[in-house]
Write an enzyme that holds these catalytic residues in place. Structure first.
Site, PDB file in Angstrom:
ATOM      1  N   THR A  98       0.848  -1.188   0.000  1.00  0.00           N
ATOM      2  CA  THR A  98       0.000   0.000   0.000  1.00  0.00           C
ATOM      3  C   THR A  98       0.883   1.237   0.000  1.00  0.00           C
ATOM      4  O   THR A  98       1.911   1.277   0.685  1.00  0.00           O
ATOM      5  CB  THR A  98      -0.956   0.012   1.214  1.00  0.00           C
ATOM      6  OG1 THR A  98      -1.757   1.192   1.182  1.00  0.00           O
ATOM      7  CG2 THR A  98      -0.193  -0.032   2.527  1.00  0.00           C
ATOM      8  N   HIS A 121       2.899 -11.774  14.117  1.00  0.00           N
ATOM      9  CA  HIS A 121       4.009 -12.345  14.881  1.00  0.00           C
ATOM     10  C   HIS A 121       3.801 -13.824  15.192  1.00  0.00           C
ATOM     11  O   HIS A 121       4.728 -14.525  15.625  1.00  0.00           O
ATOM     12  CB  HIS A 121       4.185 -11.566  16.192  1.00  0.00           C
ATOM     13  CG  HIS A 121       5.587 -11.584  16.719  1.00  0.00           C
ATOM     14  ND1 HIS A 121       6.577 -12.375  16.195  1.00  0.00           N
ATOM     15  CD2 HIS A 121       6.170 -10.894  17.738  1.00  0.00           C
ATOM     16  CE1 HIS A 121       7.703 -12.181  16.859  1.00  0.00           C
ATOM     17  NE2 HIS A 121       7.485 -11.286  17.800  1.00  0.00           N
TER      18      HIS A 121
END
Length: 412
Positions: A322, A374
Site C-alpha cells: 500500500t 508475529h
C-alpha cells in the site's frame, strides 16, 4: 410482456446487496444491455443491465438492502419505442448552440447527449450533497460527461461566485447515511485483524537517490517503448518478490493448525476507489518485468476507480503493498489484509539531511513499514525482509540478480 430484473450474485457467500444508485428514472425507456443501476456488495460494486428493451418500473429505492435473486425492476417490453436510440439522437446536428454553464474549476467540457452527462459518480455525489453543490454548476470531465470526484474537488477549491461576489455560508447541518455493504464488511475485517492476529510493525528508511536517478536517465525511453511510466511501485514490487523468496514466512499464511507456504508471489496493490479501498492482485508478480508490472497495475487501477473490477481480480493474494505516499503520508502502520500475514507500507519521498561517509548530505528519503503477524513471522524475518527490500531499492542492479552483481561474480 413484463421482464423481471433480479439482483445477480456478486460471488460466493454474498446473500444481499445495497442499491447504490439508479442510473434510470421511473418510466424511462431502456435498451437491451443498458446499465440501469449500481449495486454494492461486501466485496465490490457492480452494475445491473437491462435484459430487454422497454419501459422500466423501479421496485426498490437507493439505499435499500436487497436479497440476491430479488426483483429490483420490471421492464415492459410492449411499451412504445422512442423515435431514436440515445446514440442516434447524439449523432443528429443540434439546432441551438447550448451555452456551457459557468464553472470555477478548469475542466474540459464534453458535448454529449449521453444519459451519463452531468451525472455524478458515487464519490462525487456524496461530496456534492455534503457541500450543497448543484450538478448544474459543474461540467463533468469523465466518460460521456460524467462528473468525477476530481471535478467537484477542483470546483470547491476554486470557490463558487454569484454576481462576482464570493459566497461563504456557515452551517451546522448534519447528514446521516447508511453504511454501504462494502464499507460495513471492510470495517468488520479490519476489527477482526486487530483482534485475531498478533500484529506488529517494523520500520526502515530507503534512500531513493538511485531509483530517482534511474528514472531520470531511462524514464522517457522506458515510456516510449512500453507506453507506461516507470514508477516506484514496480520497483518496490520487484524488490518485494525477491525478498519473499528469501523470507518465505512473510509470504505464508495460517490455515487452522497448518502454515501454507506459497512458492509464488501474488502481490495485492491497494488502490483507493470511489467506494473505498480495493486490492487488485498481480498474479505471479515474481515472473513479471517492470514494464509488465506497471501496465498491469495501471489497468487494474483504472478498472477499480471506474467500478469495473471483477471479484476474480481481487481474490487471493499472498502479500500486499500500500502506498500512502501518494496522499502525502510520511509514516503509518498499515493493517494486514487477511488471510495474509504481512503488508508493506510505502510513504512520501521527502528530502532530509542524512549522514554519508561522515558528511551531512540532503537525500530523497522514504520511510517504509512492514506490519506482520508475529504468530508466523519472527522479528529476525520481518527485519531481514525489510532490509532486503531497502537494499534492492537503494541499489536497483540487485533486482537483476537478487544480490550485488559483484557477489554473483565472485560466487558469494
Amino acid at each position: 410482456m413484463i421482464v423481471e430484473i433480479k439482483v445477480p450474485s456478486p460471488g460466493e457467500s454474498v446473500t444481499e446487496v445495497q442499491i447504490a444508485r439508479w442510473l434510470k428514472k421511473e418510466g424511462d425507456y431502456v435498451w437491451k444491455d443498458e446499465e440501469i443501476c449500481e449495486i454494492d456488495s461486501d466485496k465490490a460494486t457492480l452494475t445491473v443491465n437491462s435484459e430487454k428493451p422497454g419501459q422500466i418500473k423501479l421496485m426498490a429505492k437507493e439505499g435499500d438492502t436487497i436479497k440476491v435473486g430479488s426483483v429490483i425492476a420490471k421492464i415492459d417490453t410492449d411499451a412504445k419505442v422512442p423515435a431514436a436510440k440515445p446514440a442516434e439522437i447524439a449523432a443528429k446536428p443540434k439546432e441551438q448552440k447550448i451555452e456551457a454553464k459557468p464553472v470555477t474549476a478548469s475542466v474540459p467540457v464534453q458535448e454529449s447527449s449521453s444519459y451519463a452527462k452531468g451525472v455524478p459518480s458515487p464519490a462525487a455525489k456524496k461530496i456534492m450533497e455534503e457541500s450543497k453543490v448543484p450538478a448544474s454548476a459543474i461540467n463533468g470531465s469523465g466518460k460521456e460527461g460524467r462528473i468525477t470526484k476530481s471535478d467537484v474537488m477542483n470546483a470547491l477549491s476554486a470557490g463558487f461566485k454569484t454576481n462576482g461576489v464570493s459566497e461563504v455560508k456557515g452551517t451546522r447541518d448534519e447528514d446521516r447515511q447508511k453504511l454501504s455493504s462494502l464499507r460495513k464488511k471492510l470495517a468488520q475485517r479490519l476489527v477482526a485483524v486487530k483482534n485475531q492476529t498478533a500484529m506488529l510493525t517494523t520500520f526502515n528508511e530507503v534512500d531513493m537517490t538511485a531509483v530517482m536517478a534511474l528514472r531520470d536517465k531511462y524514464g522517457k525511453k522506458f515510456e516510449e517503448k512500453y507506453g507506461v511510466r516507470l514508477g516506484f511501485m514496480s520497483i518496490f514490487t520487484k524488490a518485494v518478490t525477491e525478498a519473499l523468496a528469501e523470507f518465505p514466512a512473510v509470504n505464508a499464511m495460517i490455515d487452522g493448525e497448518e502454515i501454507i507456504y506459497h512458492k509464488y508471489a501474488d502481490i495485492g496493490i491497494a488502490v483507493s476507489a470511489p467506494k473505498g479501498l480495493v486490492v487488485p492482485v498481480l498474479r505471479n508478480a515474481e515472473m513479471m518485468s517492470l514494464a509488465k508490472i506497471e501496465a498491469t497495475i495501471k489497468e487494474l487501477a483504472i478498472k477499480a476507480r471506474e467500478n469495473r473490477i471483477s471479484l476474480d481480480e481481487m481474490t487471493g493474494g499472498t502479500f500486499t503493498i500500500t502506498n500512502g505516499g501518494v496522499f502525502g503520508s510520511l509514516m503509518s502502520t498499515p493493517i494486514i489484509n487477511p488471510p495474509q500475514s504481512a503488508i508493506l507500507g510505502m510513504h512520501n519521498v521527502v528530502e532530509r539531511p542524512v549522514a554519508v561517509k561522515g558528511k551531512v548530505e540532503i537525500h530523497p528519503m522514504m520511510y517504509i513499514a512492514l506490519s506482520y503477524d508475529h504468530r508466523i513471522i519472527d522479528g529476525r524475518e520481518s527485519v531481514g525482509f525489510l532490509v532486503k527490500v531497502k537494499q534492492m531499492v537503494e541499489d536497483p542492479s540487485r533486482l537483476l540478480f537478487g544480490k550485488d552483481p559483484a557477489e554473483v561474480l565472485l560466487g558469494l
